[in-house]
Design an enzyme around this catalytic site. Structure first.
Site, mmCIF file in Angstrom:
data_model
loop_
_atom_site.group_PDB
_atom_site.id
_atom_site.type_symbol
_atom_site.label_atom_id
_atom_site.label_comp_id
_atom_site.label_asym_id
_atom_site.label_seq_id
_atom_site.Cartn_x
_atom_site.Cartn_y
_atom_site.Cartn_z
ATOM 1 N N SER A 430 0.829 -1.209 0.000
ATOM 2 C CA SER A 430 0.000 0.000 0.000
ATOM 3 C C SER A 430 0.859 1.252 0.000
ATOM 4 C CB SER A 430 -0.864 0.064 1.257
ATOM 5 O OG SER A 430 -1.438 -1.170 1.533
ATOM 6 N N HIS A 451 -1.327 -2.382 -7.067
ATOM 7 C CA HIS A 451 -2.001 -2.047 -5.817
ATOM 8 C C HIS A 451 -3.525 -2.162 -5.965
ATOM 9 C CE1 HIS A 451 -2.922 1.178 -2.555
ATOM 10 N NE2 HIS A 451 -3.015 -0.032 -2.075
ATOM 11 N N GLU A 463 -3.907 0.377 -9.002
ATOM 12 C CA GLU A 463 -2.800 1.286 -9.324
ATOM 13 C C GLU A 463 -1.636 0.427 -9.799
ATOM 14 O OE1 GLU A 463 -1.809 5.061 -6.656
ATOM 15 O OE2 GLU A 463 -2.600 3.441 -5.444
ATOM 16 N N ASN A 501 -3.024 6.652 -1.848
ATOM 17 C CA ASN A 501 -2.758 6.817 -0.421
ATOM 18 C C ASN A 501 -2.013 8.121 -0.126
ATOM 19 O OD1 ASN A 501 -4.124 4.660 0.635
ATOM 20 N ND2 ASN A 501 -2.413 3.241 0.345
HETATM 21 P P1 NAD Z 1 -3.060 -10.205 5.808
HETATM 22 O O1 NAD Z 1 -2.344 -10.127 7.083
HETATM 23 O O2 NAD Z 1 -4.527 -10.445 5.805
HETATM 24 O O3 NAD Z 1 -2.423 -11.367 4.908
HETATM 25 C C1 NAD Z 1 -1.052 -11.575 4.742
HETATM 26 C C2 NAD Z 1 -0.857 -13.052 4.423
HETATM 27 O O4 NAD Z 1 0.482 -13.248 4.015
HETATM 28 C C3 NAD Z 1 -1.074 -13.971 5.639
HETATM 29 O O5 NAD Z 1 -1.980 -14.991 5.272
HETATM 30 C C4 NAD Z 1 0.320 -14.548 5.901
HETATM 31 O O6 NAD Z 1 0.279 -15.873 6.385
HETATM 32 C C5 NAD Z 1 0.918 -14.484 4.526
HETATM 33 N N1 NAD Z 1 2.374 -14.522 4.479
HETATM 34 C C6 NAD Z 1 3.263 -13.950 5.317
HETATM 35 N N2 NAD Z 1 4.517 -14.229 4.899
HETATM 36 C C7 NAD Z 1 4.409 -14.970 3.774
HETATM 37 C C8 NAD Z 1 5.329 -15.565 2.887
HETATM 38 N N3 NAD Z 1 6.639 -15.478 3.106
HETATM 39 N N4 NAD Z 1 4.855 -16.241 1.830
HETATM 40 C C9 NAD Z 1 3.531 -16.363 1.616
HETATM 41 N N5 NAD Z 1 2.621 -15.840 2.444
HETATM 42 C C10 NAD Z 1 3.051 -15.154 3.503
HETATM 43 O O7 NAD Z 1 -2.709 -8.857 5.016
HETATM 44 P P2 NAD Z 1 -3.521 -8.115 3.882
HETATM 45 O O8 NAD Z 1 -4.428 -7.120 4.512
HETATM 46 O O9 NAD Z 1 -4.057 -9.108 2.924
HETATM 47 O O10 NAD Z 1 -2.361 -7.272 3.196
HETATM 48 C C11 NAD Z 1 -1.438 -7.834 2.311
HETATM 49 C C12 NAD Z 1 -0.763 -6.730 1.527
HETATM 50 O O11 NAD Z 1 -1.724 -5.983 0.817
HETATM 51 C C13 NAD Z 1 -0.019 -5.723 2.388
HETATM 52 O O12 NAD Z 1 1.126 -5.313 1.719
HETATM 53 C C14 NAD Z 1 -0.998 -4.575 2.498
HETATM 54 O O13 NAD Z 1 -0.404 -3.339 2.735
HETATM 55 C C15 NAD Z 1 -1.616 -4.608 1.125
HETATM 56 N N6 NAD Z 1 -2.939 -3.982 1.031
HETATM 57 C C16 NAD Z 1 -3.851 -4.186 2.011
HETATM 58 C C17 NAD Z 1 -5.102 -3.589 1.916
HETATM 59 C C18 NAD Z 1 -6.145 -3.807 2.965
HETATM 60 O O14 NAD Z 1 -7.086 -3.013 3.047
HETATM 61 N N7 NAD Z 1 -6.063 -4.861 3.748
HETATM 62 C C19 NAD Z 1 -5.395 -2.800 0.794
HETATM 63 C C20 NAD Z 1 -4.433 -2.641 -0.204
HETATM 64 C C21 NAD Z 1 -3.205 -3.252 -0.072
#
Ligand code: NAD
Length: 723
Positions: A430, A451, A463, A501
């Site tokens: 993000s 993104h 994005e 963002n």
């Molecule tokens: P989350 O915590 O729900 O999920 C992350 C997942 O990654 C977990 O299931 C974890 O087990 C897994 N993981 C960790 N290390 C790993 C590895 N080495 N290999 C494979 N899997 C691994 O997080 P999220 O909210 O889904 O966010 C993920 C990404 O997306 C982040 O970078 C976040 O900034 C971005 N993002 C999130 C949002 C949101 O609103 N949640 C929006 C846009 C972008």
């Protein structure tokens, strides 16, 4: 040949059947520009001058029938006064009525999309035959106007007021089967049998087997509705539609009023009512902005299309991380037909990701959009895995693991060794700079940001972030994949927060300053919702999550310390923000059911926000004063930082155009669409007025509110973001 124009030809066959064909020169689709309408008038005159015609078929030589009026002309035309617009539509009515009154049976062969004016052309004839793949509809209310070329008059008379209200107020695009069921068309056939079906109808009408005059009389006479039917059809519908459209979108309810007023009138009087209402709506800011939005959307889609043409489609994708985002990405990819491997380090995470996808597919099946077999097939396109075993043949990988730069760097470096040299790697980060994540990669040219927004299946924006070393191919492949997933990709350059963002966090900064001045966050939420946002800032922070907001805020503070310093830990001596205080008190938002609000589960198991006195007391702790602020003042304090940051992104070349910036905010964070986007909003206020507002606020509140030099110059020389 009876008539030959640039867009229309009229020819006659041996049996005296005339054929009026739309085929706009040098264009891929037919549209009804002012010039085409003029030709249509001439073509109809030519038809009237023929003495021995037995019937008329209206058809198209393109893949579409007619996509509608030429929307690129709207801004120019709608600038004219109401009287001009009424007169303009009355001229079109005269042409359309002349088609309707021709002294022989008429039929339209709808081979493809027939929307807006295209649908209204089809409504002029006695009969309509439709290809099974075609679509028919009147989407004008989505542009803030209503069907102005007889749609509000003819459609209710043809399919009944209630059905017409559904089509017109809803702006729906209707499939052939639905159109047939409602009686909007007389037959649906495969595309290659359309001509025969049209001619067959005319022959039967000529033989007297079909009474075309009776059909015509039905369509041109007033609707016969009793008082109870009136009540049911119109009053109930107005209430329902007003609730659904909300206070900022007047066109749907206006369209019902026009149908209602015209229902008992002659065709001409009903058309006069329609023309007047159309002209009024065409002059509104909402219409201006929605038309602008449509044009921006076209521009953004065209740009994406050009990128996508440069590369082969992605055949096999993969996502790392099966969390909220990874699971959503896997679902969306599979749903739109690109098979995807979903890798996580935890079995439970994979199970959870799959469960979410299954739930979303099941919802589609419940709504009749998927059969059970299709659902099973789509679900099989997601392959969960704990290993890199199958990563050798992947075209594109989306990394969506936790938002931690060290973890992401380690995961990406590891990943690079598992994939083919040509594989494109992307990150769904993000905020973390793409250039930073590319630092340790052997092939940084194959890497860029992708993104998505939460929830992935709902939010249209992706994005695509180009790093310093990202190749054109990597950008093009990522854009192509986003399009294949049914999303709207917008390419931006790398910087902290990228575009969306980077613009959103100054808005949160404005919110934090308001809290320090003692504003009531519930009032701020209500005001911003009234302004048009889907949710107010405090509620939005609860949805985003306080931990995410604090971490992202730190990245932004580091990237832009001068104006966003307080989004991080705060400068020395500066007091804590309400967001930081929430975070420290473990009020993370919806994810742990308490933030600015508390959350309870509603009947459907969805979080429902309720007032929480503990949160109110906590926020009071950050208030250093108790300023009396007017509604307008609060709106300005929220909107100015967001708009200014959008201007900076444009000036810094983070985003390519005003149109792309505005669309990204609408598609990514729900900027009120009827306001057209941040830059359109500045234009509407007037750049000079906006700059004056910003300068006044900057004096009191600091650099977050300071206008840029370029903006000051624009204010001085009277220029705008949109011509
Ligand atoms: P989350 O915590 O729900 O999920 C992350 C997942 O990654 C977990 O299931 C974890 O087990 C897994 N993981 C960790 N290390 C790993 C590895 N080495 N290999 C494979 N899997 C691994 O997080 P999220 O909210 O889904 O966010 C993920 C990404 O997306 C982040 O970078 C976040 O900034 C971005 N993002 C999130 C949002 C949101 O609103 N949640 C929006 C846009 C972008």
């Amino acid at each position: 040949m009876i008539y030959q124009g640039n867009a229309i030809t009229v020819a006659k066959n041996g049996e005296g059947i005339a054929r009026l064909t739309f085929d706009l020169k040098d264009e891929s689709v037919n549209k009804l520009s002012a010039a085409v309408i003029e030709e249509l008038g001439e073509a109809v005159k030519a038809l009237q001058g023929e003495s021995d015609l037995q019937g008329l078929v209206i058809d198209s030589a393109k893949e579409v029938f007619i996509v509608g009026a030429d929307i690129t002309e709207f801004h120019g035309v709608f600038e004219k006064d109401e009287a001009f617009l009424v007169e303009m539509n009355q001229r079109v009515h005269a042409i359309f009525n002349a088609i309707e009154d021709l002294p022989f049976p008429t039929v339209t062969a709808i081979n493809g999309i027939a929307l807006g004016g295209g649908c209204e052309v089809a409504l002029t004839t006695d009969y309509r035959v439709m290809a099974d793949s075609a679509r028919l509809g009147l989407p004008e209310t989505k542009l803030g106007i209503l069907p102005g070329w007889g749609g509000c008059v003819r459609l209710p008379r043809l399919i009944g007021a209630d059905n017409a209200i559904e089509w017109i107020a809803g702006g729906t695009e209707n499939k052939a089967a639905a159109a047939l069921k409602m009686g909007a068309v007389d037959a649906v056939v495969p595309g290659d049998q359309l001509e025969d079906a049209a001619l067959d109808l005319l022959t039967r009408a000529a033989r007297g087997e079909l009474d075309y005059r009776a059909r015509r009389a039905e369509k041109t006479s007033p609707l016969k509705l009793g008082p109870i039917e009136q009540m049911m059809a119109f009053e109930t519908a107005k209430g329902y539609v007003a609730g659904k459209a909300g206070p900022h979108y007047p066109a749907p309810v206006e369209s019902i009023k026009v149908i209602q007023k015209g229902a008992g009138e002659s065709r001409e009087r009903a058309q006069a009512i329609e023309a007047k209402a159309f002209a009024k709506l065409a002059k509104t800011d909402v219409c201006f902005n929605l038309v602008g939005l449509f044009l921006n959307d076209q521009l953004v889609k065209k740009k994406a299309g050009k990128y996508a043409q440069q590369v082969a489609p992605i055949r096999q994708a993969a996502v790392l991380g099966a969390g909220i985002m990874g699971g959503g990405i896997a679902y969306q990819s599979a749903s739109k037909g690109t098979p995807i491997l979903m890798k996580d380090i935890k079995e439970e995470a994979l199970e959870l990701g799959l469960k979410e996808a299954r739930k979303l597919f099941a919802k589609q099946a419940e709504r009749g959009k998927l059969t059970t077999e299709q659902m099973a097939e789509k679900l099989s396109h997601i392959r969960p895995t704990l290993s890199y075993g199958d990563f050798g043949h992947i075209d594109l990988v989306v990394e969506a693991v936790v938002e931690n730069p060290k973890v992401k760097e380690a995961v990406l470096t590891e990943l690079e060794d598992q994939v083919d040299e040509a594989t494109i790697l992307t990150s769904n980060t993000s905020t973390i700079s793409i250039d930073r994540l590319a630092q340790n990669l052997k092939r940084p040219e194959n890497f860029c940001g992708m993104h998505f927004f939460n929830p992935v299946h709902r939010m249209p924006l992706v994005e695509v972030i180009r790093g310093e070393k990202t190749s054109g191919t990597a950008v093009a492949a990522t854009v192509a994949y986003a399009r294949a997933m049914g999303k709207t990709p917008i390419v931006v350059n790398d910087c902290p927060g990228f575009l969306v963002n980077r613009v959103l966090f100054p808005y949160f900064g404005g919110f934090s300053l308001l809290m320090k001045q003692g504003a009531d966050f519930q009032r701020v939420d209500k005001l911003m919702e009234k302004f048009g946002w889907p949710m107010g800032p405090a509620y939005l922070l609860d949805v985003v999550g306080m931990d995410t907001a604090v971490h992202a805020g730190e990245v932004m503070a580091e990237g832009f310390p001068e104006r966003m310093g307080s989004l991080g830990g705060g400068a020395k001596g500066e007091s804590q923000s309400a967001i930081q205080l929430m975070f420290e008190n473990d009020r993370l938002g919806q994810k742990n059911a308490k933030g600015f609000y508390a959350y309870e589960e509603d009947k459907k198991g969805k979080p429902k926000k309720v007032v929480d006195e503990a949160a109110i007391a906590l926020v009071k702790e950050v208030a250093k004063e108790h300023r009396e602020l007017s509604d307008e003042e609060i709106i300005a304090r929220m909107m100015v930082p967001l708009c200014l940051e959008t201007v900076r992104c444009l000036e810094d070349g983070i985003v390519g155009s005003a149109a792309e910036a505005d669309m990204a905010l609408i598609y990514g964070i729900g900027f009120p669409p009827f306001r057209g986007g941040a830059l359109r909003y500045i234009d509407a206020l007037g750049v000079a007025e906006f700059v004056a507002q910003a300068e006044r606020l900057a004096e009191e509140l600091g650099p977050l509110y300071a206008p840029t030099e370029t903006l000051r110059r624009m204010a001085a020389d009277g220029s705008r973001f949109y011509a």
